[in-house]
Motif scaffolding. Structure first.
Motif, PDB file in Angstrom:
ATOM      1  N   UNK A 128       0.844  -1.305  -0.018  1.00  0.00           N
ATOM      2  CA  UNK A 128      -0.134   0.147   0.003  1.00  0.00           C
ATOM      3  C   UNK A 128       0.849   1.154  -0.172  1.00  0.00           C
ATOM      4  N   UNK A 129       1.947   1.395  -0.708  1.00  0.00           N
ATOM      5  CA  UNK A 129       2.928   2.627  -0.819  1.00  0.00           C
ATOM      6  C   UNK A 129       2.191   3.615  -1.672  1.00  0.00           C
ATOM      7  N   UNK A 130       2.031   4.808  -1.207  1.00  0.00           N
ATOM      8  CA  UNK A 130       1.566   6.072  -1.816  1.00  0.00           C
ATOM      9  C   UNK A 130       2.883   6.759  -2.316  1.00  0.00           C
ATOM     10  N   UNK A 131       3.745   6.962  -1.712  1.00  0.00           N
ATOM     11  CA  UNK A 131       5.088   7.870  -1.813  1.00  0.00           C
ATOM     12  C   UNK A 131       6.287   7.029  -1.273  1.00  0.00           C
ATOM     13  N   UNK A 132       7.355   7.331  -2.199  1.00  0.00           N
ATOM     14  CA  UNK A 132       8.518   6.640  -1.948  1.00  0.00           C
ATOM     15  C   UNK A 132       9.656   7.882  -2.597  1.00  0.00           C
ATOM     16  N   UNK A 133      10.462   8.011  -1.612  1.00  0.00           N
ATOM     17  CA  UNK A 133      11.363   9.144  -1.991  1.00  0.00           C
ATOM     18  C   UNK A 133      12.778   8.599  -1.229  1.00  0.00           C
ATOM     19  N   UNK A 134      13.980   9.142  -1.860  1.00  0.00           N
ATOM     20  CA  UNK A 134      15.303   8.791  -1.408  1.00  0.00           C
ATOM     21  C   UNK A 134      16.037  10.164  -1.230  1.00  0.00           C
ATOM     22  N   UNK A 135      16.497  10.357   0.237  1.00  0.00           N
ATOM     23  CA  UNK A 135      17.126  11.614   0.545  1.00  0.00           C
ATOM     24  C   UNK A 135      18.469  11.651   0.254  1.00  0.00           C
ATOM     25  N   UNK A 136      18.987  12.858   0.570  1.00  0.00           N
ATOM     26  CA  UNK A 136      20.716  13.043   0.102  1.00  0.00           C
ATOM     27  C   UNK A 136      21.578  12.038   0.671  1.00  0.00           C
ATOM     28  N   UNK A 137      21.188  11.444   1.532  1.00  0.00           N
ATOM     29  CA  UNK A 137      22.101  10.382   2.457  1.00  0.00           C
ATOM     30  C   UNK A 137      21.686   9.027   1.964  1.00  0.00           C
ATOM     31  N   UNK A 138      20.844   8.842   0.936  1.00  0.00           N
ATOM     32  CA  UNK A 138      20.486   7.533   0.548  1.00  0.00           C
ATOM     33  C   UNK A 138      19.437   6.913   1.316  1.00  0.00           C
ATOM     34  N   UNK A 139      18.669   7.373   2.195  1.00  0.00           N
ATOM     35  CA  UNK A 139      17.508   6.864   3.059  1.00  0.00           C
ATOM     36  C   UNK A 139      16.456   6.866   2.087  1.00  0.00           C
ATOM     37  N   UNK A 140      15.605   5.386   2.370  1.00  0.00           N
ATOM     38  CA  UNK A 140      14.312   5.511   1.695  1.00  0.00           C
ATOM     39  C   UNK A 140      13.286   5.998   2.642  1.00  0.00           C
ATOM     40  N   UNK A 141      12.182   6.868   2.275  1.00  0.00           N
ATOM     41  CA  UNK A 141      11.329   7.536   3.054  1.00  0.00           C
ATOM     42  C   UNK A 141      10.061   6.914   2.147  1.00  0.00           C
ATOM     43  N   UNK A 142       9.038   6.204   2.866  1.00  0.00           N
ATOM     44  CA  UNK A 142       8.078   5.769   2.310  1.00  0.00           C
ATOM     45  C   UNK A 142       6.829   6.139   3.135  1.00  0.00           C
ATOM     46  N   UNK A 171      11.300   5.576   7.483  1.00  0.00           N
ATOM     47  CA  UNK A 171      12.523   5.616   6.753  1.00  0.00           C
ATOM     48  C   UNK A 171      13.234   4.305   6.770  1.00  0.00           C
ATOM     49  N   UNK A 172      14.123   3.827   5.631  1.00  0.00           N
ATOM     50  CA  UNK A 172      14.716   2.748   5.928  1.00  0.00           C
ATOM     51  C   UNK A 172      16.108   2.863   5.125  1.00  0.00           C
ATOM     52  N   UNK A 173      16.994   2.125   5.470  1.00  0.00           N
ATOM     53  CA  UNK A 173      18.466   2.148   4.692  1.00  0.00           C
ATOM     54  C   UNK A 173      18.487   1.770   3.558  1.00  0.00           C
ATOM     55  N   UNK A 174      19.220   1.610   2.779  1.00  0.00           N
ATOM     56  CA  UNK A 174      19.448   1.245   1.439  1.00  0.00           C
ATOM     57  C   UNK A 174      19.305  -0.521   1.360  1.00  0.00           C
ATOM     58  N   UNK A 175      19.576  -0.948   2.618  1.00  0.00           N
ATOM     59  CA  UNK A 175      19.642  -2.342   2.789  1.00  0.00           C
ATOM     60  C   UNK A 175      18.096  -2.688   3.703  1.00  0.00           C
ATOM     61  N   UNK A 180      13.528   5.210  11.031  1.00  0.00           N
ATOM     62  CA  UNK A 180      12.841   6.088  11.807  1.00  0.00           C
ATOM     63  C   UNK A 180      11.412   5.895  11.369  1.00  0.00           C
ATOM     64  N   UNK A 181      10.390   6.519  12.321  1.00  0.00           N
ATOM     65  CA  UNK A 181       9.090   6.395  12.013  1.00  0.00           C
ATOM     66  C   UNK A 181       8.404   7.413  13.143  1.00  0.00           C
ATOM     67  N   UNK A 182       7.326   7.943  12.711  1.00  0.00           N
ATOM     68  CA  UNK A 182       6.853   9.060  13.668  1.00  0.00           C
ATOM     69  C   UNK A 182       6.105   8.276  14.902  1.00  0.00           C
ATOM     70  N   UNK A 183       6.044   9.329  15.938  1.00  0.00           N
ATOM     71  CA  UNK A 183       5.508   8.882  17.336  1.00  0.00           C
ATOM     72  C   UNK A 183       4.416   9.824  17.543  1.00  0.00           C
ATOM     73  N   UNK A 184       3.250   9.204  18.387  1.00  0.00           N
ATOM     74  CA  UNK A 184       2.332  10.512  18.771  1.00  0.00           C
ATOM     75  C   UNK A 184       1.718  10.915  17.621  1.00  0.00           C
ATOM     76  N   UNK A 185       1.495  10.539  16.350  1.00  0.00           N
ATOM     77  CA  UNK A 185       0.893  11.217  15.178  1.00  0.00           C
ATOM     78  C   UNK A 185       0.207  10.042  14.455  1.00  0.00           C
ATOM     79  N   UNK A 186      -1.131  10.683  14.404  1.00  0.00           N
ATOM     80  CA  UNK A 186      -2.099   9.561  13.788  1.00  0.00           C
ATOM     81  C   UNK A 186      -1.815   9.796  12.205  1.00  0.00           C
TER      82      UNK A 186
END
Length: 312
Positions: A128-142, A171-175, A180-186
């Motif tokens: 169910x992925x809506x967005x995927x982006x990779x930041x300047x440091x190679x982290x995968x944000x979903x 957020x995930x590493x390239x592997x 990271x993930x949000x806390x206290x946010x619906x």
């Protein structure tokens, strides 16, 4: 600029006419890379070895190609196979590419592919992925849409009682390691997601705040927006575009304060008639909103919006 939101004359976008794709190729989706380049993932369903692929098998046998726009022309940078029916993609800083099947069961649905088209590894990024982006440091944000957030296909990671997609954004590493993930946010649905340097900024349903997230920090600003589909950021300003119904083309400039996001000005963008097929792409990367309307690529920066608000 006054503290009250006001309608202003829209700044002129940066406009580029998109060239046609090579014959026989069809666009699947677009992506704005961290380098500021526009890329397109295309499906190649042309004849194989002189035979025509039956319609029922075209999705399964399609090859994928990625083109990047440069000097008013599309330049092919990657060829791979197979192409998932529902796909998204982005580029890593090291030259590798991420190809994502946005729907999956228990199988890893992210493929890291080398510039030569070889499979480097697979990673699990959830259903169910809506967005995927990779930041300047190679982290995968979903960012996941609601079916992904509330589904549970047996995907668990050490230290968490719930699957990563239940947090709505992660957020995930390239592997594929969870970072990271949000806390206290619906987050029942991630409506908008952008990256800037090593951070992600997102806008979730149902309360519609603007949230900044990195492996080291999290900040939240409540807003009065609803239905926004793209956010561009240059602190302390955010440019939010989209909305429900007739507000699909609405752009709002906000200023981030200590505990809220103050609306400064708004205008309508030339995105074509509502419900038309002219709008092919609407997203943001860093400080810039991108839209593809027909064969035109339009861009607005946060600085453009700030200048227009000051002049208005």
């Amino acid at each position: 600029m006054s503290g009250k939101e006001s309608a202003i004359e829209a700044p002129e976008p940066i406009v580029a006419t998109l060239p046609p794709l090579p014959e026989g190729l069809s666009a699947v989706t677009y992506q704005v890379l961290a380098t500021g380049e526009l890329a397109v993932l295309v499906a190649d369903r042309r004849r194989r070895g002189g035979r025509r692929i039956p319609r029922a098998k075209r999705a399964a046998e399609a090859e994928g190609r990625i083109f990047v726009l440069a000097d008013s022309a599309w330049h092919q940078v990657l060829e791979f196979s197979p192409l998932p029916r529902f796909s998204n993609f982005d580029a890593f800083p090291d030259g590798n590419w991420l190809i994502v099947n946005v729907r999956t069961g228990t199988e890893p649905n992210g493929r890291v592919i080398s510039p030569a088209g070889d499979l480097v590894r697979t990673v699990m990024l959830g259903d169910g992925i809506e967005h995927v982006k990779i930041d300047d440091f190679g982290r995968i944000w979903v960012g996941w849409f609601d079916e992904g957030v509330f589904s549970n296909n047996g995907w668990y990671v050490d230290g968490l009682s719930d699957p990563p997609n239940s947090y709505g954004v992660a957020a995930f590493s390239a592997k594929g390691r969870l970072l990271a993930y949000p806390t206290g946010v619906l987050v029942a649905d991630c409506y908008a997601l952008t990256t800037a340097r090593d951070e992600a900024w997102f806008y979730p349903y149902t309360d519609f705040p603007i949230v900044r997230l990195s492996p080291k920090r999290q900040d939240l600003w409540p807003t009065e927006l609803s239905g926004t589909r793209a956010i561009a950021v240059r602190e302390p300003y955010v440019l939010a575009v989209g909305g429900y119904g007739g507000d699909f083309d609405r752009a709002v400039l906000l200023e981030l304060e200590a505990s809220s996001a103050r609306e400064l000005a708004s205008w309508s963008l030339p995105l074509g008639p509502r419900r038309s097929r002219e709008l092919r792409f609407l997203d943001a990367r860093g400080d810039t909103i991108w839209a593809i309307v027909g064969d035109r690529c339009l861009r607005w920066t946060v600085d453009d919006a700030v200048a227009a608000a000051a002049a208005g």
